[in-house]
Design a protein around this motif. Sequence first.
Motif, PDB file in Angstrom:
ATOM      1  N   PHE A 197       0.823  -1.211   0.000  1.00  0.00           N
ATOM      2  CA  PHE A 197       0.000   0.000   0.000  1.00  0.00           C
ATOM      3  C   PHE A 197       0.861   1.265   0.000  1.00  0.00           C
ATOM      4  O   PHE A 197       0.439   2.320  -0.500  1.00  0.00           O
ATOM      5  CB  PHE A 197      -0.946   0.003   1.205  1.00  0.00           C
ATOM      6  CG  PHE A 197      -0.284   0.318   2.515  1.00  0.00           C
ATOM      7  CD1 PHE A 197      -0.266   1.605   3.024  1.00  0.00           C
ATOM      8  CD2 PHE A 197       0.344  -0.693   3.252  1.00  0.00           C
ATOM      9  CE1 PHE A 197       0.345   1.888   4.227  1.00  0.00           C
ATOM     10  CE2 PHE A 197       0.957  -0.414   4.455  1.00  0.00           C
ATOM     11  CZ  PHE A 197       0.965   0.880   4.948  1.00  0.00           C
ATOM     12  N   VAL A 198       2.073   1.170   0.569  1.00  0.00           N
ATOM     13  CA  VAL A 198       2.973   2.328   0.578  1.00  0.00           C
ATOM     14  C   VAL A 198       3.381   2.680  -0.848  1.00  0.00           C
ATOM     15  O   VAL A 198       3.368   3.851  -1.250  1.00  0.00           O
ATOM     16  CB  VAL A 198       4.215   2.048   1.446  1.00  0.00           C
ATOM     17  CG1 VAL A 198       5.168   3.238   1.401  1.00  0.00           C
ATOM     18  CG2 VAL A 198       3.807   1.744   2.879  1.00  0.00           C
ATOM     19  N   GLY A 199       3.739   1.655  -1.615  1.00  0.00           N
ATOM     20  CA  GLY A 199       4.107   1.888  -3.009  1.00  0.00           C
ATOM     21  C   GLY A 199       2.940   2.425  -3.813  1.00  0.00           C
ATOM     22  O   GLY A 199       3.120   3.329  -4.643  1.00  0.00           O
ATOM     23  N   TRP A 200       1.726   1.901  -3.576  1.00  0.00           N
ATOM     24  CA  TRP A 200       0.551   2.381  -4.305  1.00  0.00           C
ATOM     25  C   TRP A 200       0.285   3.858  -3.996  1.00  0.00           C
ATOM     26  O   TRP A 200      -0.006   4.649  -4.901  1.00  0.00           O
ATOM     27  CB  TRP A 200      -0.683   1.559  -3.929  1.00  0.00           C
ATOM     28  CG  TRP A 200      -0.586   0.112  -4.276  1.00  0.00           C
ATOM     29  CD1 TRP A 200       0.239  -0.458  -5.221  1.00  0.00           C
ATOM     30  CD2 TRP A 200      -1.317  -0.969  -3.679  1.00  0.00           C
ATOM     31  NE1 TRP A 200       0.067  -1.820  -5.250  1.00  0.00           N
ATOM     32  CE2 TRP A 200      -0.887  -2.166  -4.319  1.00  0.00           C
ATOM     33  CE3 TRP A 200      -2.283  -1.046  -2.692  1.00  0.00           C
ATOM     34  CZ2 TRP A 200      -1.398  -3.407  -3.985  1.00  0.00           C
ATOM     35  CZ3 TRP A 200      -2.805  -2.286  -2.351  1.00  0.00           C
ATOM     36  CH2 TRP A 200      -2.358  -3.450  -2.994  1.00  0.00           C
ATOM     37  N   ALA A 201       0.393   4.225  -2.725  1.00  0.00           N
ATOM     38  CA  ALA A 201       0.121   5.611  -2.331  1.00  0.00           C
ATOM     39  C   ALA A 201       1.135   6.562  -2.955  1.00  0.00           C
ATOM     40  O   ALA A 201       0.779   7.621  -3.484  1.00  0.00           O
ATOM     41  CB  ALA A 201       0.140   5.733  -0.808  1.00  0.00           C
ATOM     42  N   LEU A 202       2.407   6.186  -2.894  1.00  0.00           N
ATOM     43  CA  LEU A 202       3.442   7.038  -3.470  1.00  0.00           C
ATOM     44  C   LEU A 202       3.312   7.137  -4.984  1.00  0.00           C
ATOM     45  O   LEU A 202       3.485   8.214  -5.564  1.00  0.00           O
ATOM     46  CB  LEU A 202       4.830   6.499  -3.096  1.00  0.00           C
ATOM     47  CG  LEU A 202       5.228   6.663  -1.624  1.00  0.00           C
ATOM     48  CD1 LEU A 202       6.539   5.921  -1.355  1.00  0.00           C
ATOM     49  CD2 LEU A 202       5.370   8.133  -1.273  1.00  0.00           C
ATOM     50  N   MET A 203       2.982   6.019  -5.641  1.00  0.00           N
ATOM     51  CA  MET A 203       2.824   6.055  -7.084  1.00  0.00           C
ATOM     52  C   MET A 203       1.597   6.868  -7.484  1.00  0.00           C
ATOM     53  O   MET A 203       1.608   7.553  -8.518  1.00  0.00           O
ATOM     54  CB  MET A 203       2.723   4.633  -7.634  1.00  0.00           C
ATOM     55  CG  MET A 203       2.816   4.563  -9.156  1.00  0.00           C
ATOM     56  SD  MET A 203       4.383   5.228  -9.819  1.00  0.00           S
ATOM     57  CE  MET A 203       5.529   3.905  -9.370  1.00  0.00           C
ATOM     58  N   GLY A 204       0.546   6.821  -6.669  1.00  0.00           N
ATOM     59  CA  GLY A 204      -0.627   7.652  -6.937  1.00  0.00           C
ATOM     60  C   GLY A 204      -0.288   9.130  -6.872  1.00  0.00           C
ATOM     61  O   GLY A 204      -0.703   9.921  -7.737  1.00  0.00           O
ATOM     62  N   LEU A 205       0.487   9.519  -5.862  1.00  0.00           N
ATOM     63  CA  LEU A 205       0.940  10.906  -5.751  1.00  0.00           C
ATOM     64  C   LEU A 205       1.799  11.286  -6.951  1.00  0.00           C
ATOM     65  O   LEU A 205       1.658  12.381  -7.518  1.00  0.00           O
ATOM     66  CB  LEU A 205       1.730  11.095  -4.449  1.00  0.00           C
ATOM     67  CG  LEU A 205       2.397  12.458  -4.256  1.00  0.00           C
ATOM     68  CD1 LEU A 205       1.358  13.571  -4.207  1.00  0.00           C
ATOM     69  CD2 LEU A 205       3.247  12.457  -2.984  1.00  0.00           C
ATOM     70  N   ALA A 206       2.696  10.377  -7.340  1.00  0.00           N
ATOM     71  CA  ALA A 206       3.572  10.647  -8.485  1.00  0.00           C
ATOM     72  C   ALA A 206       2.765  10.833  -9.764  1.00  0.00           C
ATOM     73  O   ALA A 206       3.075  11.702 -10.588  1.00  0.00           O
ATOM     74  CB  ALA A 206       4.568   9.500  -8.653  1.00  0.00           C
ATOM     75  N   LEU A 207       1.703  10.048  -9.931  1.00  0.00           N
ATOM     76  CA  LEU A 207       0.867  10.171 -11.131  1.00  0.00           C
ATOM     77  C   LEU A 207       0.158  11.522 -11.174  1.00  0.00           C
ATOM     78  O   LEU A 207       0.088  12.164 -12.228  1.00  0.00           O
ATOM     79  CB  LEU A 207      -0.154   9.042 -11.165  1.00  0.00           C
ATOM     80  CG  LEU A 207       0.345   7.684 -11.663  1.00  0.00           C
ATOM     81  CD1 LEU A 207      -0.719   6.618 -11.448  1.00  0.00           C
ATOM     82  CD2 LEU A 207       0.728   7.753 -13.137  1.00  0.00           C
ATOM     83  N   VAL A 208      -0.362  11.970 -10.036  1.00  0.00           N
ATOM     84  CA  VAL A 208      -1.042  13.267  -9.988  1.00  0.00           C
ATOM     85  C   VAL A 208      -0.067  14.385 -10.350  1.00  0.00           C
ATOM     86  O   VAL A 208      -0.374  15.263 -11.172  1.00  0.00           O
ATOM     87  CB  VAL A 208      -1.656  13.505  -8.596  1.00  0.00           C
ATOM     88  CG1 VAL A 208      -2.167  14.935  -8.470  1.00  0.00           C
ATOM     89  CG2 VAL A 208      -2.791  12.519  -8.335  1.00  0.00           C
ATOM     90  N   LEU A 209       1.109  14.374  -9.736  1.00  0.00           N
ATOM     91  CA  LEU A 209       2.112  15.400 -10.032  1.00  0.00           C
ATOM     92  C   LEU A 209       2.585  15.313 -11.475  1.00  0.00           C
ATOM     93  O   LEU A 209       2.880  16.331 -12.113  1.00  0.00           O
ATOM     94  CB  LEU A 209       3.301  15.259  -9.074  1.00  0.00           C
ATOM     95  CG  LEU A 209       3.018  15.592  -7.610  1.00  0.00           C
ATOM     96  CD1 LEU A 209       4.242  15.262  -6.742  1.00  0.00           C
ATOM     97  CD2 LEU A 209       2.653  17.059  -7.453  1.00  0.00           C
ATOM     98  N   THR A 210       2.660  14.108 -12.008  1.00  0.00           N
ATOM     99  CA  THR A 210       3.085  13.917 -13.393  1.00  0.00           C
ATOM    100  C   THR A 210       2.134  14.616 -14.359  1.00  0.00           C
ATOM    101  O   THR A 210       2.559  15.342 -15.262  1.00  0.00           O
ATOM    102  CB  THR A 210       3.156  12.416 -13.727  1.00  0.00           C
ATOM    103  OG1 THR A 210       4.189  11.816 -12.935  1.00  0.00           O
ATOM    104  CG2 THR A 210       3.464  12.192 -15.197  1.00  0.00           C
ATOM    105  N   VAL A 211       0.836  14.409 -14.162  1.00  0.00           N
ATOM    106  CA  VAL A 211      -0.164  15.004 -15.061  1.00  0.00           C
ATOM    107  C   VAL A 211      -0.221  16.523 -14.890  1.00  0.00           C
ATOM    108  O   VAL A 211      -0.215  17.275 -15.869  1.00  0.00           O
ATOM    109  CB  VAL A 211      -1.547  14.374 -14.809  1.00  0.00           C
ATOM    110  CG1 VAL A 211      -2.618  15.086 -15.633  1.00  0.00           C
ATOM    111  CG2 VAL A 211      -1.521  12.885 -15.152  1.00  0.00           C
ATOM    112  N   VAL A 212      -0.250  16.992 -13.640  1.00  0.00           N
ATOM    113  CA  VAL A 212      -0.373  18.430 -13.382  1.00  0.00           C
ATOM    114  C   VAL A 212       0.829  19.192 -13.928  1.00  0.00           C
ATOM    115  O   VAL A 212       0.685  20.228 -14.590  1.00  0.00           O
ATOM    116  CB  VAL A 212      -0.541  18.688 -11.869  1.00  0.00           C
ATOM    117  CG1 VAL A 212      -0.445  20.179 -11.560  1.00  0.00           C
ATOM    118  CG2 VAL A 212      -1.870  18.137 -11.387  1.00  0.00           C
ATOM    119  N   THR A 213       2.039  18.696 -13.663  1.00  0.00           N
ATOM    120  CA  THR A 213       3.226  19.400 -14.145  1.00  0.00           C
ATOM    121  C   THR A 213       3.366  19.290 -15.663  1.00  0.00           C
ATOM    122  O   THR A 213       3.920  20.183 -16.301  1.00  0.00           O
ATOM    123  CB  THR A 213       4.497  18.849 -13.475  1.00  0.00           C
ATOM    124  OG1 THR A 213       4.581  17.427 -13.689  1.00  0.00           O
ATOM    125  CG2 THR A 213       4.483  19.129 -11.983  1.00  0.00           C
TER     126      THR A 213
END
Length: 217
Positions: A179-195
């Motif tokens: 779940f730690v990896g999923w949470a971090l990857m979810g955050l990374a995906l959001v930042l990826t799209v926004v930036t």
Amino acid sequence: MSAAPSEPAEGETGPPPSPRPVELPEPTPVPTLNVANLLTLSRLVLVPLFIAALFAGDGTETFWRAVATALFAVASFTDQVDGWVARKYGLITDFGKIADPIADKALIGAALVGLSVLGELGWWVTIVIAVREIGVTLLRFWVIRHGVIPASRGGKAKTMAQIAAITVYLLPLPASADFVGWALMGLALVLTVVTGIDYLIRALKLRALGDRTGSTS
């Protein structure tokens, strides 16, 4: 016949001498081959070594996963060091502005593809991030004639989130830590799209500004 110019009488002073123009020294050009750029290039060299370690032992042996994680961590660390060195010692170059994000994309892209090939990360995640990274790189080259788009704070935060998520995925951790990896990857995906959207807007503005400047010159 014109009269000779009169000399100042005793006790009088003539006009002050004209000040000589001050010649400022030309700034020393920053060499392309410097410590910061060498660190960036070393990150590119570590990419194939990281891939080799990731797939060694069918990608499941604890020892090789630890080696792959260590290589990934070292390569990621150089990303922080080369930027700090470039800013502190004035070694910022156009080559570094372009090569640094390319080295980041090569490292992170290799890790994402490797994890997807091993079946540990969904291909859709890799594709979303890859499309964004390739798109931003193409945008940089599209506007390079008008200027260089440096990495933004959001872009750096995105990179750090991706590195953290990938590191967790690479580590030979028990399933309870997934779940730690999923949470971090979810955050990374959001930042990826926004930036990615932010870079697109900045590129369009820079291109429009360059076109206006060129048409008025």
